[in-house]
Design an enzyme around this catalytic site. Structure first.
Site, PDB file in Angstrom:
ATOM      1  N   TRP A 218       0.867  -1.189   0.000  1.00 16.01           N
ATOM      2  CA  TRP A 218       0.000   0.000   0.000  1.00 16.01           C
ATOM      3  C   TRP A 218       0.898   1.233   0.000  1.00 16.01           C
ATOM      4  O   TRP A 218       2.053   1.163   0.422  1.00 16.01           O
ATOM      5  CB  TRP A 218      -0.927   0.000   1.216  1.00 16.01           C
ATOM      6  CG  TRP A 218      -0.228  -0.047   2.544  1.00 16.01           C
ATOM      7  CD1 TRP A 218       0.085  -1.159   3.262  1.00 16.01           C
ATOM      8  CD2 TRP A 218       0.255   1.070   3.313  1.00 16.01           C
ATOM      9  NE1 TRP A 218       0.727  -0.818   4.421  1.00 16.01           N
ATOM     10  CE2 TRP A 218       0.853   0.548   4.481  1.00 16.01           C
ATOM     11  CE3 TRP A 218       0.253   2.452   3.138  1.00 16.01           C
ATOM     12  CZ2 TRP A 218       1.424   1.353   5.469  1.00 16.01           C
ATOM     13  CZ3 TRP A 218       0.830   3.255   4.116  1.00 16.01           C
ATOM     14  CH2 TRP A 218       1.412   2.707   5.259  1.00 16.01           C
TER      15      TRP A 218
ATOM     16  N   GLU B  17       7.461   7.314  14.513  1.00 12.78           N
ATOM     17  CA  GLU B  17       7.712   6.755  13.179  1.00 12.78           C
ATOM     18  C   GLU B  17       8.658   7.658  12.388  1.00 12.78           C
ATOM     19  O   GLU B  17       9.513   7.181  11.644  1.00 12.78           O
ATOM     20  CB  GLU B  17       6.391   6.610  12.398  1.00 12.78           C
ATOM     21  CG  GLU B  17       5.408   5.602  12.966  1.00 12.78           C
ATOM     22  CD  GLU B  17       5.790   4.155  12.676  1.00 12.78           C
ATOM     23  OE1 GLU B  17       6.751   3.925  11.912  1.00 12.78           O
ATOM     24  OE2 GLU B  17       5.146   3.255  13.232  1.00 12.78           O
TER      25      GLU B  17
ATOM     26  N   GLU C  20       8.830   1.055   6.430  1.00  8.83           N
ATOM     27  CA  GLU C  20       8.501   1.887   7.593  1.00  8.83           C
ATOM     28  C   GLU C  20       8.260   3.346   7.223  1.00  8.83           C
ATOM     29  O   GLU C  20       7.437   4.028   7.815  1.00  8.83           O
ATOM     30  CB  GLU C  20       9.637   1.819   8.624  1.00  8.83           C
ATOM     31  CG  GLU C  20       9.711   0.524   9.411  1.00  8.83           C
ATOM     32  CD  GLU C  20       8.644   0.443  10.488  1.00  8.83           C
ATOM     33  OE1 GLU C  20       8.070   1.479  10.856  1.00  8.83           O
ATOM     34  OE2 GLU C  20       8.373  -0.678  10.956  1.00  8.83           O
TER      35      GLU C  20
ATOM     36  N   HIS D 249       4.860   4.763   7.052  1.00  6.73           N
ATOM     37  CA  HIS D 249       4.031   4.942   8.259  1.00  6.73           C
ATOM     38  C   HIS D 249       3.976   6.402   8.693  1.00  6.73           C
ATOM     39  O   HIS D 249       2.906   6.963   8.898  1.00  6.73           O
ATOM     40  CB  HIS D 249       4.556   4.070   9.414  1.00  6.73           C
ATOM     41  CG  HIS D 249       4.564   2.609   9.092  1.00  6.73           C
ATOM     42  ND1 HIS D 249       5.120   1.669   9.924  1.00  6.73           N
ATOM     43  CD2 HIS D 249       4.083   1.925   8.023  1.00  6.73           C
ATOM     44  CE1 HIS D 249       4.969   0.465   9.378  1.00  6.73           C
ATOM     45  NE2 HIS D 249       4.358   0.597   8.225  1.00  6.73           N
TER      46      HIS D 249
ATOM     47  N   GLU E 248       8.809  -3.878  17.656  1.00  5.52           N
ATOM     48  CA  GLU E 248       7.831  -4.030  16.570  1.00  5.52           C
ATOM     49  C   GLU E 248       6.496  -4.498  17.144  1.00  5.52           C
ATOM     50  O   GLU E 248       5.435  -4.061  16.717  1.00  5.52           O
ATOM     51  CB  GLU E 248       8.316  -5.030  15.512  1.00  5.52           C
ATOM     52  CG  GLU E 248       9.502  -4.542  14.702  1.00  5.52           C
ATOM     53  CD  GLU E 248       9.161  -3.478  13.656  1.00  5.52           C
ATOM     54  OE1 GLU E 248       7.986  -3.090  13.535  1.00  5.52           O
ATOM     55  OE2 GLU E 248      10.093  -3.025  12.977  1.00  5.52           O
TER      56      GLU E 248
ATOM     57  N   THR F 125       4.800  -1.519  18.743  1.00  2.00           N
ATOM     58  CA  THR F 125       4.136  -0.617  17.780  1.00  2.00           C
ATOM     59  C   THR F 125       2.903  -1.295  17.195  1.00  2.00           C
ATOM     60  O   THR F 125       1.895  -0.642  16.939  1.00  2.00           O
ATOM     61  CB  THR F 125       5.085  -0.162  16.646  1.00  2.00           C
ATOM     62  OG1 THR F 125       5.753  -1.297  16.125  1.00  2.00           O
ATOM     63  CG2 THR F 125       6.104   0.831  17.131  1.00  2.00           C
TER      64      THR F 125
ATOM     65  N   ASP G 133       1.700  -4.115   9.129  1.00  2.99           N
ATOM     66  CA  ASP G 133       3.128  -4.078   8.752  1.00  2.99           C
ATOM     67  C   ASP G 133       4.004  -4.392   9.960  1.00  2.99           C
ATOM     68  O   ASP G 133       4.965  -5.152   9.877  1.00  2.99           O
ATOM     69  CB  ASP G 133       3.536  -2.660   8.284  1.00  2.99           C
ATOM     70  CG  ASP G 133       3.228  -2.409   6.823  1.00  2.99           C
ATOM     71  OD1 ASP G 133       2.692  -3.315   6.156  1.00  2.99           O
ATOM     72  OD2 ASP G 133       3.539  -1.295   6.344  1.00  2.99           O
ATOM     73  N   GLU G 134       3.669  -3.780  11.089  1.00  2.00           N
ATOM     74  CA  GLU G 134       4.489  -3.966  12.296  1.00  2.00           C
ATOM     75  C   GLU G 134       4.493  -5.440  12.710  1.00  2.00           C
ATOM     76  O   GLU G 134       5.500  -5.967  13.154  1.00  2.00           O
ATOM     77  CB  GLU G 134       3.976  -3.111  13.469  1.00  2.00           C
ATOM     78  CG  GLU G 134       3.722  -1.639  13.175  1.00  2.00           C
ATOM     79  CD  GLU G 134       4.960  -0.813  12.835  1.00  2.00           C
ATOM     80  OE1 GLU G 134       5.992  -1.408  12.506  1.00  2.00           O
ATOM     81  OE2 GLU G 134       4.862   0.429  12.888  1.00  2.00           O
TER      82      GLU G 134
ATOM     83  N   HIS H  21       6.861  -7.279  10.566  1.00  2.00           N
ATOM     84  CA  HIS H  21       8.243  -6.971  10.977  1.00  2.00           C
ATOM     85  C   HIS H  21       8.597  -7.690  12.284  1.00  2.00           C
ATOM     86  O   HIS H  21       9.701  -8.194  12.450  1.00  2.00           O
ATOM     87  CB  HIS H  21       8.418  -5.456  11.161  1.00  2.00           C
ATOM     88  CG  HIS H  21       8.233  -4.668   9.899  1.00  2.00           C
ATOM     89  ND1 HIS H  21       7.981  -3.320   9.882  1.00  2.00           N
ATOM     90  CD2 HIS H  21       8.279  -5.060   8.600  1.00  2.00           C
ATOM     91  CE1 HIS H  21       7.872  -2.912   8.626  1.00  2.00           C
ATOM     92  NE2 HIS H  21       8.048  -3.950   7.837  1.00  2.00           N
TER      93      HIS H  21
END
Ligand code: FE2
Ligand code: FE2
Length: 358
Positions: free
Chosen positions: A53, A98, A136, A139, A189, A192, A221-222, A225
Site C-alpha cells: 500500500w 515513526e 517503515e 508509516h 515491533e 508498535t 506491517d508492524e 516486521h
C-alpha cells in the site's frame, strides 16, 4: 509532580550505552554463516513494492479538480471532528516516533556483523534493513499527511519535535550487538503493533473508519516486521542458546526503552513522560501491554523450555521468565498511588497548548 503513572519507567533512564561493540568478534561469524538462512527465511517477510500500500491510497487525492479535492478534505475533517484532544496527542506521538526513522536505520546499521557496509550491500541483512526502512517510511508519511489535513494539530510544533528528536537520537543500550539489537527490535515491533492497533480501535469508536483503517494497516506491517525479528532471535536461540538467552536477559534488565524517549518540542522537558502518560491513560500502550509483550515473546521463543543453558544463561532464563508478574504487581501499586492523587492538566504544544487531564 505527575502521578507515578507507569511502572515501566518512562523517565529517560541514565544513559545505557556506555558499552560498545560488546559482542565478541568471533560471533560475527555466526551472522556470516546465517546469511543463506536469512535470505530464505527473513527476506520473504518483506512485501514486494508492487504489492505494498502507499500513503496516497488513504488521503484526499490532490490531483482531482480542486473542488473534489477539498470535498475530500472536508470529509476527513468531519470524520475527525469527534476525536478527543488526547487521541491526537497519542497519534502525534506515534507519528513522531515513526518519523525518527533515520535514527532506527542508523541503529541497525551500527550492529556488528549485520550492517550495510557499502550503502547498497547485497548481504541479506543489509537488504532487509534497507527494505524494512522503506516499508517503515510510509508509516510516518501517511500519519503526517492525515494529521496535517485534519487541522487539529500544530504542525510546526510537531515538525520541531521531529527535528529535535532526530538530532537527539536514541539510547536503546544495544551495544552494537545484533543479539541485543534483534531482541530490542522484536519487542519494539510488537509494541508498535499493539499501539497502532489500539489507535485503530479508538479511531473506529470515535467515528473515523478511514483513520481506523490507516492505523490497522500500519499495525499489520508492524506485525510482519515483528515476525521477522523474532524469527532471527529464535534462530539465535537455536545456534547459540546461552548467548541469545543472556541477550534477552540483558535487554529486559535494562528495560526496553521506547525509541522516541528523547523527544522534546522546545518547551516541555518532560514531553516523553507526558505523552507516555496519555498513551497509558487511553489504553494505547500501557505497562500491562509491556508485560503482555514479554509473556508473548517468552512463549514464542519457548524460553521456559530451554535446556542446557550454562551459568549466566540459566540466570537470565530465571530472571526473564519471572519478570512479567513482577511488572504487573509494580504497575498495580503505581495505579493505586495514582488513584489517590488529584488529576492535573498538562498542556501539549502539539494541540495548540490545550490541556489534557492526567
Ligand atoms: Fe512503523
Ligand atoms: Fe515497525
Amino acid at each position: 509532580m505527575l502521578p507515578p503513572i507507569s511502572a515501566i519507567s518512562t523517565t529517560p533512564p541514565p544513559l545505557k550505552s556506555c558499552k560498545i561493540h560488546s559482542m565478541p568478534p568471533e560471533k560475527i561469524e555466526i551472522f556470516k554463516s546465517l546469511e543463506s538462512w536469512a535470505s530464505q527465511s527473513v527476506l520473504p517477510l518483506l512485501k514486494p513494492v508492487e504489492q505494498c500500500w502507499q500513503p496516497q491510497e488513504f488521503v484526499p487525492d490532490s490531483s482531482l479538480p480542486f473542488g473534489d479535492f477539498t470535498d475530500q478534505v472536508k470529509a476527513l475533517r468531519d470524520r475527525t471532528a469527534e476525536l478527543p484532544e488526547e487521541y491526537f496527542v497519542v497519534l502525534v506521538g506515534d507519528m513522531i516516533t515513526e518519523d525518527a526513522l533515520p535514527t532506527y536505520q542508523s541503529m541497525i546499521n551500527n550492529l556488528d556483523g549485520v550492517s550495510d557496509e557499502t550503502g547498497s550491500s547485497p548481504s541479506p541483512w543489509a537488504k532487509w534493513t534497507r527494505a524494512w526502512t522503506a516499508e517503515e517510511k510510509r508509516h510516518g508519511d501517511l500519519l503526517r499527511t492525515y494529521l496535517y489535513l485534519s487541522g487539529r494539530v500544530d504542525m510546526k510544533k510537531i515538525e520541531k519535535t521531529v527535528q529535535y528528536l532526530i538530532g537527539a537520537g536514541m539510547d536503546p543500550g544495544t551495544e552494537n550487538s545484533p543479539y541485543l539489537g534483534f531482541v530490542y527490535t522484536s519487542f519494539q515491533e510488537r509494541a508498535t503493533f499493539v499501539s497502532h492497533g489500539n489507535t485503530a480501535r479508538l479511531a473506529k469508536e470515535g467515528g473515523d473508519p478511514v483513520l481506523a483503517r490507516i492505523c490497522g494497516t500500519i499495525a499489520a506491517d508492524e506485525k510482519r516486521h515483528e515476525n521477522a525479528y523474532s524469527k532471527i532471535v529464535e534462530k539465535l536461540l537455536e545456534v547459540d542458546p546461552t548467548g541469545a538467552m543472556i541477550a534477552i536477559g540483558d535487554m529486559m534488565q535494562k528495560k526496553i526503552t521506547m525509541p522516541a524517549h528523547l523527544m522534546y518540542d522546545g518547551e516541555d522537558p518532560k514531553l516523553f513522560d507526558h505523552f507516555s502518560a496519555v498513551a497509558q491513560q487511553m489504553g494505547v500502550y500501557t505497562a500491562n501491554d509491556y508485560a503482555d509483550i514479554l509473556e508473548f515473546l517468552i512463549e514464542r521463543w519457548r524460553l521456559e523450555k530451554l535446556e542446557d543453558l550454562k551459568g549466566e544463561g540459566k540466570k537470565a532464563q530465571d530472571f526473564v521468565c519471572g519478570l512479567a508478574p513482577r511488572i504487573r504487581r509494580l504497575q498495580e501499586r503505581a495505579d493505586e498511588r495514582a488513584r489517590k492523587m488529584k488529576p492535573r492538566g498538562v498542556k501539549f504544544s502539539w494541540i495548540f497548548n490545550k490541556e489534557v487531564l492526567l
